[in-house]
Design an enzyme around this catalytic site. Sequence first.
Site, PDB file in Angstrom:
ATOM      1  N   SER A 108       1.015  -1.264  -0.151  1.00 35.39           N
ATOM      2  CA  SER A 108       0.130  -0.254  -0.240  1.00 35.39           C
ATOM      3  C   SER A 108       0.419   1.044   0.171  1.00 35.39           C
ATOM      4  O   SER A 108       1.717   1.458   0.497  1.00 35.39           O
ATOM      5  CB  SER A 108      -0.575   0.321   1.259  1.00 35.39           C
ATOM      6  OG  SER A 108      -1.585   1.283   1.228  1.00 35.39           O
ATOM      7  N   SER A 109       0.719   2.822  -0.715  1.00 34.11           N
ATOM      8  CA  SER A 109       1.295   3.698  -0.634  1.00 34.11           C
ATOM      9  C   SER A 109       1.554   4.173   0.552  1.00 34.11           C
ATOM     10  O   SER A 109       2.311   4.971   0.879  1.00 34.11           O
ATOM     11  CB  SER A 109       0.639   4.955  -1.327  1.00 34.11           C
ATOM     12  OG  SER A 109      -0.765   4.986  -1.223  1.00 34.11           O
ATOM     13  N   CYS A 110       0.576   3.754   1.926  1.00 33.23           N
ATOM     14  CA  CYS A 110       0.839   4.116   2.705  1.00 33.23           C
ATOM     15  C   CYS A 110       2.124   3.845   3.856  1.00 33.23           C
ATOM     16  O   CYS A 110       2.276   3.856   4.778  1.00 33.23           O
ATOM     17  CB  CYS A 110      -0.490   3.210   3.804  1.00 33.23           C
ATOM     18  SG  CYS A 110      -0.563   2.352   4.542  1.00 33.23           S
ATOM     19  N   TYR A 137      -1.442  -0.707  10.025  1.00 38.47           N
ATOM     20  CA  TYR A 137      -1.140  -1.368   8.868  1.00 38.47           C
ATOM     21  C   TYR A 137      -0.188  -1.463   7.786  1.00 38.47           C
ATOM     22  O   TYR A 137       0.134  -2.318   7.087  1.00 38.47           O
ATOM     23  CB  TYR A 137      -2.729  -0.639   7.943  1.00 38.47           C
ATOM     24  CG  TYR A 137      -2.707  -1.123   6.580  1.00 38.47           C
ATOM     25  CD1 TYR A 137      -3.020  -2.528   6.632  1.00 38.47           C
ATOM     26  CD2 TYR A 137      -2.660  -0.514   5.609  1.00 38.47           C
ATOM     27  CE1 TYR A 137      -3.176  -3.149   5.337  1.00 38.47           C
ATOM     28  CE2 TYR A 137      -2.912  -0.623   4.164  1.00 38.47           C
ATOM     29  CZ  TYR A 137      -3.318  -2.172   4.259  1.00 38.47           C
ATOM     30  OH  TYR A 137      -3.393  -2.303   2.543  1.00 38.47           O
ATOM     31  N   LYS A 141       2.322  -4.534   6.101  1.00 37.52           N
ATOM     32  CA  LYS A 141       2.816  -3.787   4.884  1.00 37.52           C
ATOM     33  C   LYS A 141       4.500  -3.849   4.862  1.00 37.52           C
ATOM     34  O   LYS A 141       4.658  -4.451   3.713  1.00 37.52           O
ATOM     35  CB  LYS A 141       2.153  -2.683   3.993  1.00 37.52           C
ATOM     36  CG  LYS A 141       0.216  -3.247   4.371  1.00 37.52           C
ATOM     37  CD  LYS A 141       0.286  -4.625   3.213  1.00 37.52           C
ATOM     38  CE  LYS A 141      -1.057  -5.044   3.032  1.00 37.52           C
ATOM     39  NZ  LYS A 141      -1.543  -6.694   2.195  1.00 37.52           N
ATOM     40  N   HIS A 180     -13.163   3.902   2.675  1.00 35.01           N
ATOM     41  CA  HIS A 180     -11.999   4.528   2.816  1.00 35.01           C
ATOM     42  C   HIS A 180     -12.976   5.433   1.333  1.00 35.01           C
ATOM     43  O   HIS A 180     -13.890   5.416   1.673  1.00 35.01           O
ATOM     44  CB  HIS A 180     -11.212   4.160   1.500  1.00 35.01           C
ATOM     45  CG  HIS A 180     -10.101   2.155   1.969  1.00 35.01           C
ATOM     46  ND1 HIS A 180     -10.233   1.819   1.543  1.00 35.01           N
ATOM     47  CD2 HIS A 180      -8.578   3.232   2.453  1.00 35.01           C
ATOM     48  CE1 HIS A 180      -9.400   0.629   2.554  1.00 35.01           C
ATOM     49  NE2 HIS A 180      -8.300   1.493   2.945  1.00 35.01           N
TER      50      HIS A 180
END
Length: 314
Positions: A108-110, A137, A141, A180
């Site tokens: 994920s980009s997070c 999260y 990841k 989201h």
Amino acid sequence: MNKTSRIFVAGHRGLVGSAIVRRLRADDFSQLLLRSSAELDLRNQGAVEQFFDAERPEAVFLAAARVGGIHANDTYPADFIRDNLQIQTNVIDAARRFGTTKLLFLGSSCIYPKHAPQPMPESCLLTGPLEPTNEWYAIAKIAGVKMCQAYRRQYQFNAVAAMPTNLYGPGDNFNLQNSHVLPALIRKFHEAKLRGDAEVVVWGTGTPRREFLHVDDLADACLFLMQHYEGEQPVNIGWGEDVTIQELAGLIQEAVGFAGKLRFDTSKPDGTPRKLLDVSVLKAQGWAPRIGLRDGIAATYRWFLEHQGDYRSS
């Protein structure tokens, strides 16, 4: 990976996994191994090992994860870090031990720092503090990315990692408590339209910028990476452009046909100020998205209207 390869799509009923299944079937891949969470709990190491031992998948798309928006991440931090660590650890390890030829891990980009340079290159991973509202999260990841790299180095296991931007599309979660921003706003505008409300309240200031990618574009990129990418470094998957939350709300308002006003609740958190991926690595390899945001939102709203009885929109 060829048309008769045994392919396990982990998380095939979710937003990403279902899109990957659609893409593989459209390309005539005929040996898809699909298990619901009720049939195979990926958090259970023994169950995962038994599945891999029996089925021997040649390729794995690891799209299974516990996901959610700011509220869900902030409310259930233990669930997010525990479940995601268990899922990815069990699947990556079993794939290596039971003969899988290649695995694609979906991150994920997070995972990138809260104040990363914009657009965010893959090289900015672990260069600064994370966004606090989703760090649980994100840490899980990041561990998945590093596990892929470690298994590649120690075991020569062909595991690659892809970092998608914010996703949306058919099969999304429209629950107002844990979805989201894009699907949540689709539902909020739709229900406000039905009630004849004068306004819709949007969390935050409306100024944060976000990038959005239709999940069918993501699925196409995942297949591209499985067929063409062999590197250790994670690869960003995105559109390469972003919009403010206020602009996003306007696009959704237009698609839904809501005639009222917007009001921004500035007491609610904004999250990361901006999240735009640097997609130059994937672009240089020859892949680009095709579904624009306006058209993608309209198509997603049509899907929502056709599936309001589905449990994911409850």
